[in-house]
Design an enzyme around this catalytic site. Sequence first.
Site, PDB file in Angstrom:
ATOM      1  N   HIS A  86      44.060 -34.611   7.662  1.00 48.39           N
ATOM      2  CA  HIS A  86      42.925 -35.237   8.335  1.00 48.39           C
ATOM      3  C   HIS A  86      41.556 -34.940   7.722  1.00 48.39           C
ATOM      4  CE1 HIS A  86      42.321 -31.430  10.612  1.00 48.39           C
ATOM      5  NE2 HIS A  86      41.095 -31.880  10.816  1.00 48.39           N
ATOM      6  N   ASP A 120      42.216 -31.556  16.699  1.00 46.97           N
ATOM      7  CA  ASP A 120      41.152 -31.075  15.810  1.00 46.97           C
ATOM      8  C   ASP A 120      40.038 -30.405  16.622  1.00 46.97           C
ATOM      9  OD1 ASP A 120      39.701 -30.830  13.360  1.00 46.97           O
ATOM     10  OD2 ASP A 120      38.678 -32.735  13.728  1.00 46.97           O
ATOM     11  N   GLU A 132      37.542 -36.512   3.763  1.00 49.18           N
ATOM     12  CA  GLU A 132      36.182 -36.115   4.135  1.00 49.18           C
ATOM     13  C   GLU A 132      35.673 -34.955   3.274  1.00 49.18           C
ATOM     14  OE1 GLU A 132      35.543 -36.623   8.455  1.00 49.18           O
ATOM     15  OE2 GLU A 132      34.578 -34.667   8.312  1.00 49.18           O
ATOM     16  N   ASP A 133      36.527 -34.006   2.969  1.00 52.57           N
ATOM     17  CA  ASP A 133      36.064 -32.749   2.365  1.00 52.57           C
ATOM     18  C   ASP A 133      36.552 -32.466   0.954  1.00 52.57           C
ATOM     19  OD1 ASP A 133      34.864 -32.304   4.805  1.00 52.57           O
ATOM     20  OD2 ASP A 133      36.455 -31.030   5.573  1.00 52.57           O
ATOM     21  N   HIS A 146      43.308 -24.429   8.951  1.00 53.36           N
ATOM     22  CA  HIS A 146      42.858 -25.400   9.966  1.00 53.36           C
ATOM     23  C   HIS A 146      43.778 -26.625  10.071  1.00 53.36           C
ATOM     24  CE1 HIS A 146      40.407 -28.171  12.247  1.00 53.36           C
ATOM     25  NE2 HIS A 146      40.198 -28.919  11.184  1.00 53.36           N
TER      26      HIS A 146
HETATM   27  P1  NDP Z   1      28.908 -28.702  11.720  1.00 54.85           P
HETATM   28  O1  NDP Z   1      28.360 -28.727  13.088  1.00 54.85           O
HETATM   29  O2  NDP Z   1      29.401 -29.944  11.144  1.00 54.85           O
HETATM   30  O3  NDP Z   1      29.993 -27.515  11.586  1.00 54.85           O
HETATM   31  C1  NDP Z   1      31.090 -27.526  12.410  1.00 54.85           C
HETATM   32  C2  NDP Z   1      32.274 -28.108  11.692  1.00 54.85           C
HETATM   33  O4  NDP Z   1      32.656 -27.218  10.649  1.00 54.85           O
HETATM   34  C3  NDP Z   1      33.449 -28.236  12.592  1.00 54.85           C
HETATM   35  O5  NDP Z   1      33.459 -29.500  13.204  1.00 54.85           O
HETATM   36  C4  NDP Z   1      34.626 -28.036  11.652  1.00 54.85           C
HETATM   37  O6  NDP Z   1      34.901 -29.306  11.055  1.00 54.85           O
HETATM   38  C5  NDP Z   1      34.064 -27.115  10.582  1.00 54.85           C
HETATM   39  N1  NDP Z   1      34.370 -25.689  10.695  1.00 54.85           N
HETATM   40  C6  NDP Z   1      34.584 -24.854   9.647  1.00 54.85           C
HETATM   41  N2  NDP Z   1      34.761 -23.604  10.034  1.00 54.85           N
HETATM   42  C7  NDP Z   1      34.686 -23.589  11.375  1.00 54.85           C
HETATM   43  C8  NDP Z   1      34.835 -22.571  12.348  1.00 54.85           C
HETATM   44  N3  NDP Z   1      35.073 -21.295  12.005  1.00 54.85           N
HETATM   45  N4  NDP Z   1      34.696 -22.889  13.647  1.00 54.85           N
HETATM   46  C9  NDP Z   1      34.462 -24.159  14.007  1.00 54.85           C
HETATM   47  N5  NDP Z   1      34.323 -25.195  13.122  1.00 54.85           N
HETATM   48  C10 NDP Z   1      34.442 -24.914  11.808  1.00 54.85           C
HETATM   49  O7  NDP Z   1      27.884 -28.001  10.810  1.00 54.85           O
HETATM   50  P2  NDP Z   1      27.020 -28.592   9.700  1.00 54.85           P
HETATM   51  O8  NDP Z   1      26.446 -27.408   9.041  1.00 54.85           O
HETATM   52  O9  NDP Z   1      27.777 -29.543   8.881  1.00 54.85           O
HETATM   53  O10 NDP Z   1      25.863 -29.334  10.525  1.00 54.85           O
HETATM   54  C11 NDP Z   1      26.093 -30.515  11.225  1.00 54.85           C
HETATM   55  C12 NDP Z   1      24.845 -30.975  11.952  1.00 54.85           C
HETATM   56  O11 NDP Z   1      24.351 -29.989  12.861  1.00 54.85           O
HETATM   57  C13 NDP Z   1      23.718 -31.262  11.010  1.00 54.85           C
HETATM   58  O12 NDP Z   1      23.231 -32.522  11.277  1.00 54.85           O
HETATM   59  C14 NDP Z   1      22.706 -30.194  11.292  1.00 54.85           C
HETATM   60  O13 NDP Z   1      21.423 -30.655  11.075  1.00 54.85           O
HETATM   61  C15 NDP Z   1      22.939 -29.930  12.733  1.00 54.85           C
HETATM   62  N6  NDP Z   1      22.403 -28.649  13.150  1.00 54.85           N
HETATM   63  C16 NDP Z   1      22.354 -28.330  14.474  1.00 54.85           C
HETATM   64  C17 NDP Z   1      21.829 -27.157  14.901  1.00 54.85           C
HETATM   65  C18 NDP Z   1      21.818 -26.859  16.351  1.00 54.85           C
HETATM   66  O14 NDP Z   1      21.277 -25.855  16.771  1.00 54.85           O
HETATM   67  N7  NDP Z   1      22.441 -27.689  17.171  1.00 54.85           N
HETATM   68  C19 NDP Z   1      21.273 -26.187  13.972  1.00 54.85           C
HETATM   69  C20 NDP Z   1      21.404 -26.560  12.624  1.00 54.85           C
HETATM   70  C21 NDP Z   1      21.934 -27.745  12.257  1.00 54.85           C
HETATM   71  P3  NDP Z   1      36.320 -29.687  10.360  1.00 54.85           P
HETATM   72  O15 NDP Z   1      37.329 -29.942  11.415  1.00 54.85           O
HETATM   73  O16 NDP Z   1      35.948 -30.931   9.595  1.00 54.85           O
HETATM   74  O17 NDP Z   1      36.634 -28.512   9.473  1.00 54.85           O
HETATM   75 ZN    ZN Z   2      39.295 -30.838  11.115  1.00 53.81          ZN
END
Ligand code: NDP
Ligand code: ZN
Length: 180
Positions: A62, A123, A66-67, A36
């Site tokens: 980036h 990103d 955070e991670d 990524h």
């Molecule tokens: P996220 O929405 O944060 O997960 C997406 C993030 O994960 C991306 O921004 C990216 O961040 C990273 N990522 C890793 N692998 C992938 C991939 N294959 N494709 C795309 N992005 C990827 O999930 P969380 O589980 O952290 O939940 C965040 C919020 O969403 C919570 O508050 C939760 O409660 C809520 N939520 C919402 C739901 C809904 O239906 N809308 C259902 C359940 C939870 P990076 O660039 O940092 O890697």
């Molecule tokens: Zn990222």
Amino acid sequence: EDGDDLQALVECMHFAAIKHTDQRRKDPMKTPYINHPIGVARILSKEAGIKNLHILQAALLHDTVEDTDTSFDEIEKQFGAEVRHIVAEVTDDKSLPKMERKRKQIEHAPHISREAKLVKLADKLYNLRDLKRVAPESWTPERVQDYFHWAAKVVAGLRGTNKTMEDSLDKIFKEKGVLV
Ligand code: NDP
Ligand code: ZN
């Protein structure tokens, strides 16, 4: 000298790879996480035409603070204050609940530097392409769609920064039926 920039870029790639060693993406094939940050730097370099070392380094780093256990001081020591500041601008405050962090991204996007906006555009573009390719196993179609809608709101605050990336993002939003 150019050779110094190349060395600094490779050093940064190595640092990010070590920091993200144990992490995987959320896709079903559990892709190594480092794909990524490298992909985000590649979007900036190849698609957006960015040649600035500090922006490419910030892209590679980036998600380290955070991670992973990486600190901003560690980034400044190894890569300088400019890179530290860009990374800081794209790092969520982990003391906040997840929903609050997502709201803050929308709120903050218009106020960050051009350099940080470039990294955020790349990103978002990478993550939306990743989601379009294949969703994480546990995500419902509604959750995927919510993610596209949230991303469009963040991107709204990043506009006027890079036409190529913004056009690519708009094409994805259009395909997903997200109004921008
Ligand atoms: P996220 O929405 O944060 O997960 C997406 C993030 O994960 C991306 O921004 C990216 O961040 C990273 N990522 C890793 N692998 C992938 C991939 N294959 N494709 C795309 N992005 C990827 O999930 P969380 O589980 O952290 O939940 C965040 C919020 O969403 C919570 O508050 C939760 O409660 C809520 N939520 C919402 C739901 C809904 O239906 N809308 C259902 C359940 C939870 P990076 O660039 O940092 O890697
Ligand atoms: Zn990222």
